[in-house]
Design a protein around this motif. Structure first.
Motif, mmCIF file in Angstrom:
data_model
loop_
_atom_site.group_PDB
_atom_site.id
_atom_site.type_symbol
_atom_site.label_atom_id
_atom_site.label_comp_id
_atom_site.label_asym_id
_atom_site.label_seq_id
_atom_site.Cartn_x
_atom_site.Cartn_y
_atom_site.Cartn_z
ATOM 1 N N PRO A 182 18.201 144.799 -38.306
ATOM 2 C CA PRO A 182 16.882 144.464 -39.477
ATOM 3 C C PRO A 182 17.122 142.986 -40.116
ATOM 4 N N SER A 183 18.437 142.723 -40.342
ATOM 5 C CA SER A 183 18.686 141.228 -40.557
ATOM 6 C C SER A 183 19.837 140.772 -39.985
ATOM 7 N N SER A 184 20.253 139.536 -39.918
ATOM 8 C CA SER A 184 21.165 139.055 -39.016
ATOM 9 C C SER A 184 22.716 139.158 -39.757
ATOM 10 N N GLY A 185 22.342 139.471 -41.173
ATOM 11 C CA GLY A 185 23.535 139.857 -42.040
ATOM 12 C C GLY A 185 24.203 141.114 -41.604
ATOM 13 N N GLU A 186 23.635 142.095 -40.694
ATOM 14 C CA GLU A 186 24.120 143.270 -40.278
ATOM 15 C C GLU A 186 25.172 143.176 -39.175
ATOM 16 N N ARG A 187 25.278 141.813 -38.669
ATOM 17 C CA ARG A 187 25.960 141.989 -37.273
ATOM 18 C C ARG A 187 26.919 140.687 -37.735
ATOM 19 N N MET A 188 28.180 141.208 -37.492
ATOM 20 C CA MET A 188 29.300 139.963 -37.749
ATOM 21 C C MET A 188 29.218 138.951 -36.282
ATOM 22 N N VAL A 189 29.271 137.852 -36.663
ATOM 23 C CA VAL A 189 29.441 136.853 -35.532
ATOM 24 C C VAL A 189 30.750 136.307 -35.305
ATOM 25 N N SER A 190 31.528 136.462 -34.171
ATOM 26 C CA SER A 190 32.862 135.647 -34.047
ATOM 27 C C SER A 190 32.659 134.390 -33.229
ATOM 28 N N ASP A 191 31.478 134.265 -32.230
ATOM 29 C CA ASP A 191 31.430 133.193 -31.194
ATOM 30 C C ASP A 191 30.128 133.372 -30.415
ATOM 31 N N ILE A 192 29.578 132.437 -29.789
ATOM 32 C CA ILE A 192 28.315 132.552 -29.115
ATOM 33 C C ILE A 192 28.747 132.314 -27.666
ATOM 34 N N ASP A 193 28.201 133.478 -26.811
ATOM 35 C CA ASP A 193 28.548 133.601 -25.384
ATOM 36 C C ASP A 193 26.988 133.074 -24.792
ATOM 37 N N VAL A 194 27.220 132.162 -23.780
ATOM 38 C CA VAL A 194 25.893 131.593 -23.019
ATOM 39 C C VAL A 194 26.439 131.702 -21.598
ATOM 40 N N LEU A 195 25.288 132.118 -20.866
ATOM 41 C CA LEU A 195 25.407 132.348 -19.324
ATOM 42 C C LEU A 195 24.649 131.282 -18.818
ATOM 43 N N VAL A 196 25.331 130.191 -18.004
ATOM 44 C CA VAL A 196 24.641 129.098 -17.439
ATOM 45 C C VAL A 196 24.840 129.084 -15.837
ATOM 46 N N PRO A 197 23.972 128.435 -15.121
ATOM 47 C CA PRO A 197 24.302 128.236 -13.707
ATOM 48 C C PRO A 197 25.683 127.326 -13.678
ATOM 49 N N ALA A 198 26.604 127.744 -12.443
ATOM 50 C CA ALA A 198 27.824 127.369 -12.363
ATOM 51 C C ALA A 198 27.503 125.981 -12.084
ATOM 52 N N ALA A 199 26.570 125.752 -11.118
ATOM 53 C CA ALA A 199 26.249 123.969 -10.465
ATOM 54 C C ALA A 199 26.186 123.561 -11.841
ATOM 55 N N ARG A 200 25.753 123.697 -12.689
ATOM 56 C CA ARG A 200 25.387 122.817 -13.824
ATOM 57 C C ARG A 200 26.205 122.483 -14.848
ATOM 58 N N LEU A 201 27.589 123.462 -14.493
ATOM 59 C CA LEU A 201 28.460 123.240 -15.692
ATOM 60 C C LEU A 201 29.079 121.893 -16.123
ATOM 61 N N PRO A 202 29.278 121.203 -15.036
ATOM 62 C CA PRO A 202 30.048 119.683 -15.295
ATOM 63 C C PRO A 202 28.778 118.842 -16.157
ATOM 64 N N ASP A 203 27.578 119.186 -15.977
ATOM 65 C CA ASP A 203 26.406 118.386 -16.678
ATOM 66 C C ASP A 203 26.572 118.661 -17.961
ATOM 67 N N ILE A 204 26.371 120.119 -18.345
ATOM 68 C CA ILE A 204 26.570 120.822 -19.378
ATOM 69 C C ILE A 204 27.751 120.306 -20.359
ATOM 70 N N LEU A 205 29.074 120.368 -19.821
ATOM 71 C CA LEU A 205 30.132 120.005 -20.515
ATOM 72 C C LEU A 205 29.994 118.637 -21.061
ATOM 73 N N ASP A 206 29.636 117.538 -19.963
ATOM 74 C CA ASP A 206 29.390 116.268 -20.681
ATOM 75 C C ASP A 206 28.496 116.141 -21.665
ATOM 76 N N ARG A 207 27.336 116.796 -21.690
ATOM 77 C CA ARG A 207 26.291 116.734 -22.594
ATOM 78 C C ARG A 207 26.811 116.980 -24.048
ATOM 79 N N LEU A 208 27.332 118.523 -24.078
ATOM 80 C CA LEU A 208 27.885 118.756 -25.090
ATOM 81 C C LEU A 208 29.118 118.153 -25.704
ATOM 82 N N ALA A 209 29.861 117.504 -24.950
ATOM 83 C CA ALA A 209 30.940 116.580 -25.486
ATOM 84 C C ALA A 209 30.254 115.447 -26.105
ATOM 85 N N GLY A 210 29.235 114.999 -25.593
ATOM 86 C CA GLY A 210 28.366 113.916 -26.341
ATOM 87 C C GLY A 210 27.609 114.235 -27.683
#
Length: 265
Positions: free
Chosen positions: A69-97
């Motif tokens: 009913p509100s986001s306050g009800e759900r404790m959040v410890s981290d964010i889990d994201v599923l991405v295509p393995a082939a794009r992982l190097p590009d993603i890491l480079d962009r997030l480092a930026g």
């Protein structure tokens, strides 16, 4: 607990100091999660900017899908994201930026920086000092030993497209949300030890099951776990949800007396 007490009209019976504590925890959780949603929106914009449409998992999917009913009800410890393995190097480079770094800079990443050599289902946790929680970039939704139960390709294929905060993302299908919860919280996290089960995850399983209702194909889930040799584990998890949280075990999944005898103690 606060949500349940309010919903059942029992919050006024709670001792004042306890009520104050529950309200304070909710307020702090809501403030943090509003920042987490801003972080999610920023992360989504970065990924969309390089042509990646991610699948958000677990708490991120719950927040975006407005499961609570509100986001306050759900404790959040981290964010889990599923991405295509082939794009992982590009993603890491962009997030480092944009400021993301390894949580543990001493972690050995020599065998997991490249998709062909990946030996784990997610990259080590990364964080940015600008945002409240760490991010785990998954190339498989579950440990590699359980990919036969739920794989990246399947999750992407059946995911629901969502337009959120100006970006395009995907949320797991009802079946996959339920399966991911069971695999992660029981087969992986507790290593089959019911006494150490996360009530937060068990509660979310029941909540998702009720929210999605007939959109969940329990027969398909039962068949999948059975084919993987995990029928007993599925049954025990359902019995645990029934005992602890009143979950109505669905028609078509047969639970024998032994399942309850294993779980009840």
């Amino acid at each position: 607990m606060r949500w349940a007490l309010l919903e059942q009209g029992m919050f006024s019976d709670v001792p004042p100091d306890v009520a104050e504590y529950l309200d304070a925890v909710h307020t702090l959780s809501l403030e943090k999660n509003q920042q987490c949603e801003e972080q999610l929106a920023h992360l989504l914009g970065v990924l969309n900017g390089i042509g990646v449409q991610p699948v958000f998992l677990k708490c991120a999917a719950a927040l975006i899908g407005r499961l609570y009913p509100s986001s306050g009800e759900r404790m959040v410890s981290d964010i889990d994201v599923l991405v295509p393995a082939a794009r992982l190097p590009d993603i890491l480079d962009r997030l480092a930026g944009v400021g993301y770094r390894l949580v543990n800079p001493k972690e050995d990443i020599s065998d997991i920086e490249h998709p062909d050599a990946l030996s784990h289902h997610h990259y080590p946790a990364i964080y940015s000092p600008d945002w409240p929680v760490a991010v785990e970039l998954h190339v498989q939704p579950v440990l590699l030993s359980f990919v036969n139960l739920l794989s990246c390709d399947e999750v992407f294929q059946d995911a629901t497209a969502v337009r959120w905060r100006g970006g395009d993302c995907l949320l797991p299908s009802p079946n996959h949300f339920v399966m991911h919860n069971i695999i992660h919280s029981y087969l992986v996290d507790t290593r089959y030890h019911l006494a150490s089960m996360s009530l937060r995850q068990l509660f979310e399983f029941v909540l998702v099951s009720q929210s999605y209702g007939e959109r969940i194909d329990w027969h398909a889930i039962n068949s999948r776990f059975g084919a993987a040799g995990c029928r007993d584990e599925l049954a025990q998890y359902l019995v645990l949800a029934q005992i602890c949280l009143g979950f109505n075990v669905v028609t078509g999944i047969d639970l024998d007396g032994w399942d309850r005898l294993r779980v009840q103690p």
